[in-house]
Design a protein around this motif. Structure first.
Motif, PDB file in Angstrom:
ATOM      1  N   LEU A 203      21.204 -26.491  34.610  1.00 34.94           N
ATOM      2  CA  LEU A 203      20.835 -25.187  34.068  1.00 34.94           C
ATOM      3  C   LEU A 203      20.226 -25.323  32.675  1.00 34.94           C
ATOM      4  O   LEU A 203      19.191 -24.706  32.383  1.00 34.94           O
ATOM      5  N   ASP A 204      20.842 -26.124  31.818  1.00 34.25           N
ATOM      6  CA  ASP A 204      20.306 -26.290  30.462  1.00 34.25           C
ATOM      7  C   ASP A 204      18.890 -26.858  30.494  1.00 34.25           C
ATOM      8  O   ASP A 204      18.029 -26.453  29.704  1.00 34.25           O
ATOM      9  N   GLY A 205      18.655 -27.794  31.407  1.00 35.03           N
ATOM     10  CA  GLY A 205      17.326 -28.385  31.514  1.00 35.03           C
ATOM     11  C   GLY A 205      16.285 -27.373  31.960  1.00 35.03           C
ATOM     12  O   GLY A 205      15.186 -27.304  31.392  1.00 35.03           O
ATOM     13  N   ASP A 206      16.624 -26.576  32.960  1.00 32.27           N
ATOM     14  CA  ASP A 206      15.683 -25.550  33.429  1.00 32.27           C
ATOM     15  C   ASP A 206      15.458 -24.488  32.361  1.00 32.27           C
ATOM     16  O   ASP A 206      14.343 -23.971  32.204  1.00 32.27           O
ATOM     17  N   LEU A 207      16.523 -24.170  31.638  1.00 33.82           N
ATOM     18  CA  LEU A 207      16.409 -23.170  30.577  1.00 33.82           C
ATOM     19  C   LEU A 207      15.472 -23.664  29.479  1.00 33.82           C
ATOM     20  O   LEU A 207      14.576 -22.939  29.028  1.00 33.82           O
ATOM     21  N   ARG A 208      15.649 -24.904  29.080  1.00 34.08           N
ATOM     22  CA  ARG A 208      14.807 -25.472  28.024  1.00 34.08           C
ATOM     23  C   ARG A 208      13.355 -25.605  28.492  1.00 34.08           C
ATOM     24  O   ARG A 208      12.419 -25.350  27.728  1.00 34.08           O
ATOM     25  N   TYR A 209      13.179 -25.993  29.752  1.00 29.66           N
ATOM     26  CA  TYR A 209      11.831 -26.187  30.285  1.00 29.66           C
ATOM     27  C   TYR A 209      11.097 -24.854  30.437  1.00 29.66           C
ATOM     28  O   TYR A 209       9.888 -24.760  30.177  1.00 29.66           O
ATOM     29  N   ALA A 210      11.832 -23.819  30.851  1.00 27.15           N
ATOM     30  CA  ALA A 210      11.192 -22.532  31.141  1.00 27.15           C
ATOM     31  C   ALA A 210      10.780 -21.793  29.873  1.00 27.15           C
ATOM     32  O   ALA A 210       9.737 -21.129  29.848  1.00 27.15           O
ATOM     33  N   LEU A 211      11.593 -21.906  28.837  1.00 26.16           N
ATOM     34  CA  LEU A 211      11.332 -21.140  27.622  1.00 26.16           C
ATOM     35  C   LEU A 211      10.438 -21.913  26.659  1.00 26.16           C
ATOM     36  O   LEU A 211      10.425 -23.144  26.646  1.00 26.16           O
ATOM     37  N   SER A 212       9.727 -21.173  25.851  1.00 28.30           N
ATOM     38  CA  SER A 212       8.912 -21.802  24.811  1.00 28.30           C
ATOM     39  C   SER A 212       9.823 -22.302  23.693  1.00 28.30           C
ATOM     40  O   SER A 212      10.993 -21.917  23.608  1.00 28.30           O
ATOM     41  N   PHE A 213       9.279 -23.135  22.827  1.00 31.76           N
ATOM     42  CA  PHE A 213      10.108 -23.760  21.791  1.00 31.76           C
ATOM     43  C   PHE A 213      10.648 -22.744  20.794  1.00 31.76           C
ATOM     44  O   PHE A 213      11.650 -22.992  20.124  1.00 31.76           O
ATOM     45  N   TRP A 214      10.009 -21.564  20.688  1.00 29.26           N
ATOM     46  CA  TRP A 214      10.527 -20.546  19.768  1.00 29.26           C
ATOM     47  C   TRP A 214      11.481 -19.568  20.472  1.00 29.26           C
ATOM     48  O   TRP A 214      12.224 -18.856  19.815  1.00 29.26           O
TER      49      TRP A 214
END
Length: 228
Positions: A203-214
């Motif tokens: 989940l953390d990986g998908d969350l980080r990948y889906a969202l922009s860095f900001w």
């Protein structure tokens, strides 16, 4: 001199009989249609009175329709629609909302949802409804059941995969809505296990990948600010 002022039915030709039969059907059909329209109007008017009562199924139905219409702007106001569905306390109440929607607008609520929403948005709304108890008239605190975790996972997955032409993007407001409902960091960790079991990804990986860095830091802070 024979009386020719009256045309006895026995003397009607086949064509005349057919014409009179069709005329009768038109009159009957028109009366039926008019009667049905008047009944629908009366039912709709009666139902409209209930739209002013907070928490009434008719009020939810009216709000949902307004989210579909979105003040004339293109697309559906999914954020408002999401909030409305979250506020509906139970499956039984939602069924009443569907009935009220039909009475108010002579339309199927589920059909409108299916036609007006993107597939991922539709799946998100279904996931919201799937986590509700069967009965009840007030919204209850979140119950950490398997069904609830699955609902959150489905909603997040749908939010990660919003289509935009040949691409996908993350619906940050949909993600925030889920994260706000999660009561603790422990519940979030359990959600991660359920998410991986359902979709094979962290989940953390998908969350980080889906969202922009900001976007990611604000979502992450919402999670870490929760109690353990």
């Amino acid at each position: 001199m024979p009386d020719t002022s009256a045309h006895h039915p026995e003397n009607f030709t086949f064509k005349e009989k057919l014409q009179y039969t069709l005329l009768g059907l038109v009159v009957i059909g028109g009366s039926f249609y008019l009667g049905r329209s008047l009944i629908r109007k009366a039912v709709s008017t009666t139902e409209e009175r209930n739209t002013f009562i907070e928490g009434n199924p008719a009020a939810y139905a009216q709000q949902i329709r307004m989210a579909f219409e979105n003040n004339g702007w293109w697309g559906v106001d999914t954020q408002s629609l999401r909030q409305i569905l979250v506020a509906i306390p139970s499956v039984a109440t939602f069924k009443k909302v569907m009935t009220s929607y039909q009475r108010l607008f002579n339309r199927s609520l589920m059909m409108d949802m299916k036609q007006d929403l993107k597939t991922t948005e539709y799946n998100e709304m279904l996931a919201i409804l799937s986590s509700k108890p069967a009965r009840g008239t007030t919204v209850q605190p979140v119950q950490l059941t398997a069904q609830q975790y699955q609902s959150w996972a489905q909603r997040l997955k749908a939010a990660f995969d919003r289509p935009y032409g040949p691409f996908t993007y993350a619906d940050e407001s949909a993600i925030q809505a889920v994260v706000m409902e999660i009561p603790s960091q422990g519940a979030y960790k359990q959600l991660g296990l359920v998410y991986k079991a359902m979709y094979g990804n962290e989940l953390d990986g998908d969350l980080r990948y889906a969202l922009s860095f900001w976007e990611y830091p604000s979502i992450q802070k919402m999670i870490t600010d929760k109690p353990s």
